[in-house]
Every structure is written in structure tokens, then in C-alpha cells.
Motif scaffolding. Structure first.
Motif, PDB file in Angstrom:
ATOM      1  N   ILE A  40      -7.055  11.929  -6.195  1.00 51.59           N
ATOM      2  CA  ILE A  40      -7.265  12.304  -4.792  1.00 51.59           C
ATOM      3  C   ILE A  40      -8.171  11.293  -4.103  1.00 51.59           C
ATOM      4  N   GLU A  41      -9.222  10.890  -4.788  1.00 54.72           N
ATOM      5  CA  GLU A  41     -10.144   9.905  -4.216  1.00 54.72           C
ATOM      6  C   GLU A  41      -9.426   8.572  -3.981  1.00 54.72           C
ATOM      7  N   GLU A  42      -8.585   8.185  -4.926  1.00 50.39           N
ATOM      8  CA  GLU A  42      -7.827   6.944  -4.792  1.00 50.39           C
ATOM      9  C   GLU A  42      -6.877   7.023  -3.598  1.00 50.39           C
ATOM     10  N   LYS A  43      -6.203   8.156  -3.448  1.00 48.11           N
ATOM     11  CA  LYS A  43      -5.281   8.341  -2.322  1.00 48.11           C
ATOM     12  C   LYS A  43      -6.040   8.327  -0.996  1.00 48.11           C
ATOM     13  N   GLU A  44      -7.220   8.913  -0.979  1.00 50.58           N
ATOM     14  CA  GLU A  44      -8.025   8.893   0.242  1.00 50.58           C
ATOM     15  C   GLU A  44      -8.421   7.462   0.595  1.00 50.58           C
ATOM     16  N   ASN A  45      -8.774   6.664  -0.423  1.00 46.94           N
ATOM     17  CA  ASN A  45      -9.121   5.262  -0.180  1.00 46.94           C
ATOM     18  C   ASN A  45      -7.925   4.489   0.370  1.00 46.94           C
ATOM     19  N   ILE A  46      -6.757   4.739  -0.200  1.00 47.41           N
ATOM     20  CA  ILE A  46      -5.545   4.066   0.272  1.00 47.41           C
ATOM     21  C   ILE A  46      -5.257   4.462   1.715  1.00 47.41           C
ATOM     22  N   ALA A  47      -5.412   5.743   2.018  1.00 49.67           N
ATOM     23  CA  ALA A  47      -5.166   6.214   3.381  1.00 49.67           C
ATOM     24  C   ALA A  47      -6.156   5.575   4.355  1.00 49.67           C
ATOM     25  N   GLU A  48      -7.394   5.443   3.947  1.00 51.24           N
ATOM     26  CA  GLU A  48      -8.408   4.824   4.807  1.00 51.24           C
ATOM     27  C   GLU A  48      -8.086   3.351   5.041  1.00 51.24           C
ATOM     28  N   MET A  49      -7.679   2.654   3.970  1.00 51.55           N
ATOM     29  CA  MET A  49      -7.317   1.240   4.128  1.00 51.55           C
ATOM     30  C   MET A  49      -6.103   1.092   5.039  1.00 51.55           C
ATOM     31  N   ALA A  50      -5.130   1.979   4.902  1.00 52.21           N
ATOM     32  CA  ALA A  50      -3.943   1.927   5.753  1.00 52.21           C
ATOM     33  C   ALA A  50      -4.324   2.181   7.211  1.00 52.21           C
ATOM     34  N   LYS A  51      -5.251   3.081   7.428  1.00 51.21           N
ATOM     35  CA  LYS A  51      -5.702   3.381   8.786  1.00 51.21           C
ATOM     36  C   LYS A  51      -6.379   2.157   9.400  1.00 51.21           C
ATOM     37  N   VAL A  52      -7.244   1.509   8.627  1.00 52.58           N
ATOM     38  CA  VAL A  52      -7.943   0.317   9.123  1.00 52.58           C
ATOM     39  C   VAL A  52      -6.933  -0.794   9.410  1.00 52.58           C
ATOM     40  N   GLU A  53      -5.986  -0.990   8.496  1.00 47.32           N
ATOM     41  CA  GLU A  53      -4.978  -2.030   8.686  1.00 47.32           C
ATOM     42  C   GLU A  53      -4.114  -1.731   9.905  1.00 47.32           C
ATOM     43  N   ASN A  54      -3.777  -0.474  10.097  1.00 49.21           N
ATOM     44  CA  ASN A  54      -2.976  -0.071  11.251  1.00 49.21           C
ATOM     45  C   ASN A  54      -3.730  -0.365  12.548  1.00 49.21           C
ATOM     46  N   GLU A  55      -5.025  -0.082  12.565  1.00 50.73           N
ATOM     47  CA  GLU A  55      -5.826  -0.369  13.756  1.00 50.73           C
ATOM     48  C   GLU A  55      -5.881  -1.869  14.025  1.00 50.73           C
ATOM     49  N   GLU A  56      -6.039  -2.671  12.962  1.00 54.34           N
ATOM     50  CA  GLU A  56      -6.068  -4.125  13.129  1.00 54.34           C
ATOM     51  C   GLU A  56      -4.739  -4.639  13.667  1.00 54.34           C
ATOM     52  N   LEU A  57      -3.639  -4.125  13.117  1.00 50.90           N
ATOM     53  CA  LEU A  57      -2.321  -4.548  13.581  1.00 50.90           C
ATOM     54  C   LEU A  57      -2.084  -4.125  15.027  1.00 50.90           C
ATOM     55  N   SER A  58      -2.590  -2.972  15.383  1.00 52.97           N
ATOM     56  CA  SER A  58      -2.449  -2.506  16.758  1.00 52.97           C
ATOM     57  C   SER A  58      -3.196  -3.437  17.716  1.00 52.97           C
ATOM     58  N   ARG A  59      -4.417  -3.827  17.327  1.00 52.58           N
ATOM     59  CA  ARG A  59      -5.177  -4.765  18.162  1.00 52.58           C
ATOM     60  C   ARG A  59      -4.455  -6.109  18.259  1.00 52.58           C
ATOM     61  N   GLU A  60      -3.947  -6.579  17.134  1.00 50.14           N
ATOM     62  CA  GLU A  60      -3.230  -7.855  17.129  1.00 50.14           C
ATOM     63  C   GLU A  60      -1.974  -7.768  17.998  1.00 50.14           C
ATOM     64  N   ASN A  61      -1.285  -6.644  17.931  1.00 46.13           N
ATOM     65  CA  ASN A  61      -0.093  -6.430  18.743  1.00 46.13           C
ATOM     66  C   ASN A  61      -0.445  -6.466  20.232  1.00 46.13           C
ATOM     67  N   GLN A  62      -1.547  -5.834  20.603  1.00 47.61           N
ATOM     68  CA  GLN A  62      -1.985  -5.853  21.996  1.00 47.61           C
ATOM     69  C   GLN A  62      -2.323  -7.279  22.435  1.00 47.61           C
ATOM     70  N   ASP A  63      -2.991  -8.035  21.560  1.00 49.69           N
ATOM     71  CA  ASP A  63      -3.313  -9.426  21.884  1.00 49.69           C
ATOM     72  C   ASP A  63      -2.039 -10.245  22.098  1.00 49.69           C
ATOM     73  N   LEU A  64      -1.059 -10.027  21.237  1.00 49.26           N
ATOM     74  CA  LEU A  64       0.201 -10.762  21.366  1.00 49.26           C
ATOM     75  C   LEU A  64       0.927 -10.389  22.661  1.00 49.26           C
ATOM     76  N   ARG A  65       0.882  -9.129  23.021  1.00 50.72           N
ATOM     77  CA  ARG A  65       1.521  -8.712  24.278  1.00 50.72           C
ATOM     78  C   ARG A  65       0.833  -9.357  25.476  1.00 50.72           C
ATOM     79  N   ARG A  66      -0.490  -9.439  25.431  1.00 55.26           N
ATOM     80  CA  ARG A  66      -1.215 -10.113  26.514  1.00 55.26           C
ATOM     81  C   ARG A  66      -0.834 -11.589  26.573  1.00 55.26           C
ATOM     82  N   ASP A  67      -0.707 -12.218  25.396  1.00 54.75           N
ATOM     83  CA  ASP A  67      -0.310 -13.625  25.356  1.00 54.75           C
ATOM     84  C   ASP A  67       1.093 -13.814  25.934  1.00 54.75           C
ATOM     85  N   ILE A  68       1.994 -12.905  25.600  1.00 57.17           N
ATOM     86  CA  ILE A  68       3.363 -12.997  26.119  1.00 57.17           C
ATOM     87  C   ILE A  68       3.363 -12.875  27.637  1.00 57.17           C
TER      88      ILE A  68
END
Length: 192
Positions: A56-84
Motif C-alpha cells: 500500500i505504501e509503495e502504491k501511494e508513492n507511485i500515485a504521488e509520483m504520477a501526480k507530480v509528473e502529471n502536474e509537470e507535464l501540465s505546466r509544460e503543455n501550457q508553456d508549449l501552448r503559449r509558445d505556439i
């Protein structure tokens, strides 16, 4: 002396206290074995519980990492849209130059019909081997089936080569290296 309820009940049916003492020792031994089994079961369950907590602890860590990565990708996506959007604005602001529909001249611009020095050297450096439509190309004949070029052969020799191919009469597939039965199966497959 400790006796269990079962022993007392058995004593009432059997004669004597001696049997009851023997029976109570057996009952105590059985209780000890039962306690050991329960202890082993308890340890096994505790180990499983620890393993499940770790998972359970391992799954929670994976979920947290996925959440952080998703937020980073979302920010990067917004930056790319602004560049476009920025690039689109810059592109629309560029002055448009007239586009010529004529192919470019190999000798420079139409206003300057004289060839450049480099272009003149290219034309002068052509040899009979590199010149287009050389005599050797004229003597080469191409097989209409395998599209292989044969320099220096006659039309009759080319005909012999073309006749040597085993072709499917329906789709003109070249079946030179194919066994006869496979070739026949292929030909008959067109009739279905």
C-alpha cells in the motif's frame, strides 16, 4: 489439579479418578498444540499484514509520483501552448513575399541568364559516362518482369531472359524460386 469440562464429563461415565488425570494431561497437551498453531497462524497473518502495508505504501508513492509528473507535464503543455500562440502571432505578422510558380532556373535567376562559374564548371566536367542518355544506357535493355537492366544484350537475348521467368498468368507475380505445387496453389487461388 486442573481438569477440563470434558474430563469431568468423561469421568462421570468411566470409573475412577486415575482416568480423569490421564485425560486432563491429554487435554492440556492438546491445548498446548492448539496454542502453538494459533501462534504460528498469528505470525503468518502479521507477516501478511506487514507485506500488505508495504504494498500500500509503495502504491501511494507511485500515485504521488504520477501526480507530480502529471502536474509537470501540465505546466509544460501550457508553456508549449503559449509558445505556439506566440509563434502564430509572429508568423501572421511576417510580410508575405510573392511566390513564383515557375521552377527555379539552374543558371540563376531569370533576370540574370548567365550561368554562375560553378554551374559552368559542372557542365564542362561532364564526361560521356556521367552525361545523361549516354550510349551505354541506350544499349541496356530492361526486363519487363524483374526490371533488371542488361547492358550490351540483344532483343532476342532479352526475350529469352523474359521467357525464363515463371509468372502467374493472373497477377504476373514472379515465381522463379517457388516449388511447383506452391506455384499451382497460387494460380488456382485466383480462380476462387
Amino acid at each position: 489439579m486442573m481438569t477440563c469440562q470434558r474430563c469431568l464429563m468423561d469421568c462421570g461415565k468411566r470409573a475412577g479418578i486415575g482416568f480423569c488425570r490421564l485425560q486432563s494431561k491429554l487435554c492440556l497437551g492438546a491445548n498446548a498444540v492448539g496454542i502453538q498453531r494459533l501462534s504460528k497462524l498469528n505470525k503468518r497473518l502479521e507477516m501478511q499484514l506487514l507485506e500488505l502495508r508495504r504494498i500500500i505504501e509503495e502504491k501511494e508513492n507511485i500515485a504521488e509520483m504520477a501526480k507530480v509528473e502529471n502536474e509537470e507535464l501540465s505546466r509544460e503543455n501550457q508553456d508549449l501552448r503559449r509558445d505556439i500562440e506566440r509563434l502564430r502571432k509572429e508568423f501572421t505578422d511576417l510580410p508575405t513575399a510573392p511566390v513564383s510558380l515557375e521552377p527555379p532556373s539552374p543558371y540563376g535567376s531569370p533576370a540574370d541568364p548567365t550561368p554562375t562559374e560553378e554551374q559552368q564548371l559542372d557542365v564542362l566536367s561532364e564526361t560521356p559516362e556521367t552525361a545523361p542518355n549516354s550510349k551505354e544506357e541506350e544499349l541496356s535493355l530492361e526486363c519487363r518482369h524483374c526490371h533488371e537492366w542488361f547492358p550490351g544484350i540483344t532483343q532476342d537475348e532479352l526475350g529469352l531472359h523474359e521467357d525464363s521467368h515463371r509468372l502467374c498468368p493472373y497477377c504476373t507475380l514472379i515465381c522463379d524460386g517457388v516449388e511447383q505445387t506452391i506455384f499451382e496453389d497460387h494460380v488456382f487461388s485466383h480462380e476462387v
